[in-house]
Design a protein around this motif. Structure first.
Motif, mmCIF file in Angstrom:
data_model
loop_
_atom_site.group_PDB
_atom_site.id
_atom_site.type_symbol
_atom_site.label_atom_id
_atom_site.label_comp_id
_atom_site.label_asym_id
_atom_site.label_seq_id
_atom_site.Cartn_x
_atom_site.Cartn_y
_atom_site.Cartn_z
ATOM 1 N N ASP A 273 0.821 -1.211 0.000
ATOM 2 C CA ASP A 273 0.000 0.000 0.000
ATOM 3 C C ASP A 273 0.859 1.267 0.000
ATOM 4 O O ASP A 273 2.021 1.250 0.416
ATOM 5 C CB ASP A 273 -0.915 0.018 1.225
ATOM 6 N N ASP A 274 0.241 2.370 -0.456
ATOM 7 C CA ASP A 274 0.785 3.734 -0.361
ATOM 8 C C ASP A 274 1.946 3.994 -1.309
ATOM 9 O O ASP A 274 2.762 4.904 -1.078
ATOM 10 C CB ASP A 274 1.228 4.066 1.077
ATOM 11 N N ASP A 279 4.784 7.504 4.128
ATOM 12 C CA ASP A 279 4.137 7.078 5.369
ATOM 13 C C ASP A 279 4.789 7.773 6.557
ATOM 14 O O ASP A 279 6.017 7.929 6.619
ATOM 15 C CB ASP A 279 4.261 5.557 5.532
ATOM 16 N N TYR A 484 3.078 0.134 9.336
ATOM 17 C CA TYR A 484 3.147 1.094 8.236
ATOM 18 C C TYR A 484 4.094 2.252 8.554
ATOM 19 O O TYR A 484 4.637 2.897 7.657
ATOM 20 C CB TYR A 484 1.751 1.659 7.941
ATOM 21 N N HIS A 557 3.204 -2.101 3.573
ATOM 22 C CA HIS A 557 3.220 -0.734 3.075
ATOM 23 C C HIS A 557 4.558 -0.439 2.410
ATOM 24 O O HIS A 557 5.567 -1.088 2.696
ATOM 25 C CB HIS A 557 2.952 0.257 4.217
ATOM 26 N N ASN A 560 7.794 -0.352 4.239
ATOM 27 C CA ASN A 560 8.454 -1.600 4.624
ATOM 28 C C ASN A 560 9.404 -2.118 3.550
ATOM 29 O O ASN A 560 10.165 -3.057 3.804
ATOM 30 C CB ASN A 560 7.421 -2.674 4.938
ATOM 31 N N GLN A 715 -2.640 -0.756 11.570
ATOM 32 C CA GLN A 715 -2.428 -0.616 10.131
ATOM 33 C C GLN A 715 -3.215 0.583 9.636
ATOM 34 O O GLN A 715 -4.158 1.054 10.265
ATOM 35 C CB GLN A 715 -2.895 -1.885 9.391
ATOM 36 N N ARG A 716 -2.846 1.036 8.443
ATOM 37 C CA ARG A 716 -3.571 2.133 7.824
ATOM 38 C C ARG A 716 -4.381 1.604 6.662
ATOM 39 O O ARG A 716 -4.041 0.618 6.061
ATOM 40 C CB ARG A 716 -2.605 3.205 7.321
#
Length: 716
Positions: A273-274, A279, A484, A557, A560, A715-716
């Protein structure tokens, strides 16, 4: 690496429910006739007789997860049916019918001495060549074994599949069957290790070394005697333990002779994600994340984490080396903002666009806003803002649509290969989230409809089951417990300690307050805690999903994959452990989001029809007939070489996996059922072996298994 990138469903149309079954006779079992025209009908359904122990429960769970029909008889239920000839067999249109293709018992004979029910089962198995699984039994001459050479714990033991096992039901395994040892304080697996009795027709499939002794003893083996076949299992297990998960497929293959309804795969997909955004970073002094909602306004200094071009090259090289495709959930607005603040430059986006074909891409909204209620972040925890009339103030349909459409348009300018019907909102927002927003944003479903969204990502820790949201179905995603807001190992360990350590040990005490969350005995070491504790924990959790026929994707994310690249040890460990355990015949299935959603959708429809008693199948000789309600696609597993009968002849059925072929089926045009032709009729010949009188088996001790905790995962 052994990978299968995509599974395609076969066929379209409807299946019709079969009617016209005749009544069961009151007398003895009807004997099958010798001529081909009068071969018995074998219904593809398993009989599971349970004493309430974890062994039969585990096998039932395996059948349930695969979508294989079974009938459960609970011995402790006073209202249970009597297992007699009429319960086991009858006739259909004058043809003898065996109602069950296999029998699962808690041990080799769970009935009292001289039981008429056991006698009925023996006669049934002999008459129709129906196999029997002894889910967990004492080793004795009754089941073809000598008395145990060893009785006790096998925690941490490395068992092995024998040559016969690899050539038989466990051929999908490389050989090793490691037994879990999660806690020195808890006995997790108990076993009776024994060798075949003299003169017994017993074939060992899985064996283990004798603790403190020499040689090996059987854990799983086949005993042929009196015209019967028994799979004898002499170790205790539950449905979650790795050793059972590794062997479950082979147990079911053996007892169904690879001819059954239902199917299973080992799945693994990872969403990142993202991508293109940044982040926020954990602050070890404040114990919160400046710039995000867990820090009070004005506290700390934001120090975001964002991948670099070098991280992209590393991700692409890693994917190629592992033959594993990552799914990038992207926010195009993140790149636009970065260019605005850096004189038009964004090496990260340039590198990703150049490598775009190495990844799959998912719309994650343009700017990653929260799309549920409007958040009031004036205090921690945040709450939903209210309108003047006291109602919840929601993000508008217009804004949700803009976030979807603008991100889609940005991807088009970059030529990213996006599937427009897939969407993951930022933080899975718009969907309900407790306790602040117990209902979906009412503007979400109309926005999904306006943008033709068919598949919507959700958080499996909140909503594990698929559900409908407007035109879309959710695809639940498993959060990997790598945070995240952590790009460095030190940040991950510090936050982990804060969450999972008790207040009196310097932690937040969240682990004491939240249900199903386990506290650490003490804080993890900053230097070793990640590699020695967190990584093994996350590999074990991921493997539990992989081996559980669970297609739902995992998510991490972009942070990571940056800086210390802390996600890779978990991903590498999971993939390597899998490759160490499985042969190339059982590759990991790495599906994209829409295909996972379709798999979950078809499973739900099949399970609903199964629970309603509307589906079934039977075999007569080399012909299998599959039946289900109109509009429901059926799932089946068959021997290699099975053909599907169609109007113009036959075509191949299913896809190869773990030594069988399996897939979703529906009738050809103008047909009311699916007919499958087996390349070979399963070996139903009378087994060889001596006889032994039936008697009640001794009660086998079942030590407590490990109950898995589901920890809190921010988590987001």
């Amino acid at each position: 690496m052994k990978r299968l990138r995509r599974q395609r469903a076969f066929g379209a149309g409807a299946l019709l429910l079969a009617l016209g079954l005749s009544a069961a006779p009151a007398g003895a079992l009807p004997a099958p006739q010798a001529t081909a025209a009068e071969q018995p009908r074998i219904d593809l359904r398993v009989l599971v007789v349970s004493d309430g122990g974890p062994g039969t429960a585990a096998i039932a769970a395996e059948l349930d997860g695969a979508g294989t029909p079974y009938t459960l008889v609970e011995l402790g239920n006073a209202q249970r049916p009597l297992i007699d000839a009429a319960f086991l067999a009858d006739t259909v249109d004058g043809r003898p019918r065996a109602k069950f293709q296999a029998v699962v018992l808690p041990n080799d004979n769970p009935f009292p001495a001289g039981s008429a029910e056991m006698a009925a089962l023996v006669a049934y198995e002999q008459t129709y060549a129906v196999p029997q699984v002894d889910a967990y039994t004492y080793a004795s001459a009754q089941n073809g074994l000598q008395p145990p050479v060893y009785s006790g714990s096998v925690d941490g033991v490395r068992a092995e599949v024998t040559t016969a096992g690899r050539g038989g039901p466990f051929g999908y395994l490389e050989g090793a069957v490691p037994f879990e040892d999660n806690s020195p304080m808890v006995g997790e697996s108990y076993a009776f290790l024994a060798r075949p009795a003299a003169g017994a027709d017993f074939t060992t499939y899985v064996e283990a070394p004798i603790p403190g002794g020499t040689g090996t003893g059987s854990l799983v083996g086949e005993y042929r005697h009196d015209g019967r076949r028994e799979l004898v299992v002499t170790f205790a297990y539950n449905q979650y333990q790795q050793q059972f998960r590794l062997l479950a497929r082979g147990i079911v293959d053996w007892m169904t002779q690879n001819v059954r309804l239902g199917a299973a795969r080992n799945y693994f997909a990872v969403h990142v994600d993202d991508v293109f955004a940044a982040d926020d970073r954990w602050d070890a002094t404040l114990n919160c994340t400046p710039g995000d909602v867990d820090c009070p306004p004005g506290q700390g200094q934001s120090n975001p984490i964002r991948m670099t071009a070098a991280d992209v090259q590393h991700a692409a090289a890693w994917s190629a080396s592992r033959d594993f495709t990552l799914d990038m959930a992207y926010n195009g607005g993140g790149s636009v903002e970065h260019r605005e603040n850096n004189n038009g430059a964004d090496p990260l986006a340039d590198s990703f666009v150049a490598q775009r074909g190495d990844f799959r891409w998912i719309n994650h909204t343009y700017d990653h806003p929260f799309l549920g209620c409007e958040q009031d972040v004036s205090s921690v925890p945040w709450k939903c803002a209210k309108n003047p009339d006291g109602s919840v103030k929601y993000v508008s349909q217009t804004e949700i649509s803009r976030q979807i459409a603008d991100n889609r348009q940005w991807a088009a300018t970059q030529q990213l290969p996006v599937e427009n019907d897939e969407l993951v909102t930022g933080e899975h927002s718009g969907l309900k989230v407790s306790p602040q927003q117990p209902e979906d944003n009412p503007n979400l479903a109309p926005a999904l409809a306006a943008n033709s969204i068919g598949w919507l990502g959700s958080d499996s820790s909140r909503e594990p089951q698929q559900r409908q949201v407007g035109p879309a179905k959710t695809v639940s995603r498993h959060p990997i417990n790598i945070f995240y807001n952590a790009g460095r190992v030190a940040e991950q360990v510090d936050e982990y300690n804060w969450i999972y350590t008790r207040r009196n040990q310097g932690g937040s005490g969240l682990c004491e307050d939240l249900p199903n969350t386990t506290c650490l005995p003490g804080p993890l070491d900053a230097a070793t805690g990640y590699a020695q504790y967190i990584v093994p924990q996350e590999i074990s959790t991921a493997m539990g999903h992989v081996l559980g026929n669970d297609p739902r994707p995992h998510f991490i994310h972009q942070s990571n994959l940056a800086e210390d690249r802390i996600a890779y040890p978990v991903l590498d460990g999971t993939l390597q452990r899998y490759d160490d355990l499985y042969t190339a015949s059982a590759p990991l299935v790495n599906l994209r989001m829409r295909d996972i959603g379709a798999e979950l959708r078809d499973r739900a429809a099949w399970k609903a029809a199964l629970n309603a008693g509307q589906v079934g199948a039977y075999r007569i000789g080399d012909t299998v007939t599959v039946q289900a309600p109109a509009g429901v696609r059926a799932t089946a597993t068959m021997p290699d070489g099975t053909r599907r009968v169609i109007a113009s002849g036959t075509d191949a059925f299913g896809q190869e996996y773990a030594g069988t072929v399996s897939g979703w089926v529906a009738p050809d045009g103008g047909q009311s059922a699916v007919t499958l032709k087996l390349a070979e009729v399963p070996d139903l010949g009378a087994p060889q072996g001596g006889s032994a009188p039936l008697r009640a088996a001794p009660r086998t001790p079942v030590p407590p298994g490990v109950v898995r905790s589901v920890p809190y995962q921010p988590q987001r």
